[in-house]
Scaffold this motif. Structure first.
Motif, PDB file in Angstrom:
ATOM      1  N   ALA A 298       0.713  -1.125   0.006  1.00 22.58           N
ATOM      2  CA  ALA A 298      -0.153  -0.035  -0.031  1.00 22.58           C
ATOM      3  C   ALA A 298       0.996   1.303   0.145  1.00 22.58           C
ATOM      4  CB  ALA A 298      -0.929  -0.079   1.107  1.00 22.58           C
TER       5      ALA A 298
ATOM      6  N   GLU B 232      -5.154   0.395  -0.083  1.00 22.89           N
ATOM      7  CA  GLU B 232      -5.351  -0.171  -1.305  1.00 22.89           C
ATOM      8  C   GLU B 232      -3.926  -0.339  -1.784  1.00 22.89           C
ATOM      9  OE1 GLU B 232      -7.711  -1.400  -3.026  1.00 22.89           O
ATOM     10  OE2 GLU B 232      -8.772  -1.443  -1.276  1.00 22.89           O
TER      11      GLU B 232
ATOM     12  N   LYS C 115      -0.616  -0.009  -3.789  1.00 25.46           N
ATOM     13  CA  LYS C 115      -0.001   0.676  -4.901  1.00 25.46           C
ATOM     14  C   LYS C 115       1.113   0.164  -5.559  1.00 25.46           C
ATOM     15  CE  LYS C 115      -1.392   4.837  -2.275  1.00 25.46           C
ATOM     16  NZ  LYS C 115      -1.226   5.781  -1.364  1.00 25.46           N
TER      17      LYS C 115
ATOM     18  N   GLY D 131       3.334   1.847  -1.958  1.00 30.41           N
ATOM     19  CA  GLY D 131       3.497   2.212  -3.463  1.00 30.41           C
ATOM     20  C   GLY D 131       5.067   2.583  -3.606  1.00 30.41           C
TER      21      GLY D 131
END
Length: 129
Positions: free
Chosen positions: A6, A66, A68, A8
């Motif tokens: 998450a 979420e 990434k 990223g």
């Protein structure tokens, strides 16, 4: 894995990773150990992971954001076949993890990939199917 994926680009740039703290004490550990399906107490009455009841660990584990990006996962010894189980789409002990969505490569070191006859190798045999 979920928290790091998450992050990223921040994870790629060696930025200090911020994984939220968990709340998991010795009482939670003892409860989970005693109620571990297929573990020392043989909870669920079977050594077959496909027959284990779903048991969520005690404690508080914050949800990750979420994803990434994806991460490289390194597993040593049992951590290698546990990582293979995590990356599988199959249900293991009542839950499918779909970890391949968050992992771009897996490196295993000193991991038994050939199942033996002792109880711990039941999980290796499951991962090999």
């Amino acid at each position: 894995v979920r928290h790091v994926s998450a992050m990223g680009e921040a994870a790629e740039k060696s930025v200090q990773l911020q994984v939220p703290p968990v709340s998991y004490g010795i009482g939670d550990l003892l409860f989970d150990f005693r109620n571990n399906p297929g573990g020392p107490a043989k909870v669920g009455g079977s050594s077959d992971p496909d027959e284990y009841p779903l048991l969520e660990p005690r404690g508080i584990f914050p949800e990750a954001g979420e994803p990434k990006g994806r991460v490289a996962l390194i597993g040593h010894s049992a951590g290698g076949f546990i990582s293979r189980i995590y990356m599988s789409q199959r249900t293991y002990a009542g839950k499918a993890y779909f970890g391949e969505r968050f992992v771009h490569s897996l490196v295993t070191l000193g991991t038994p990939h050939k199942a033996g006859s002792a109880l711990p190798f039941v999980h290796v045999a499951w991962a090999n199917r």
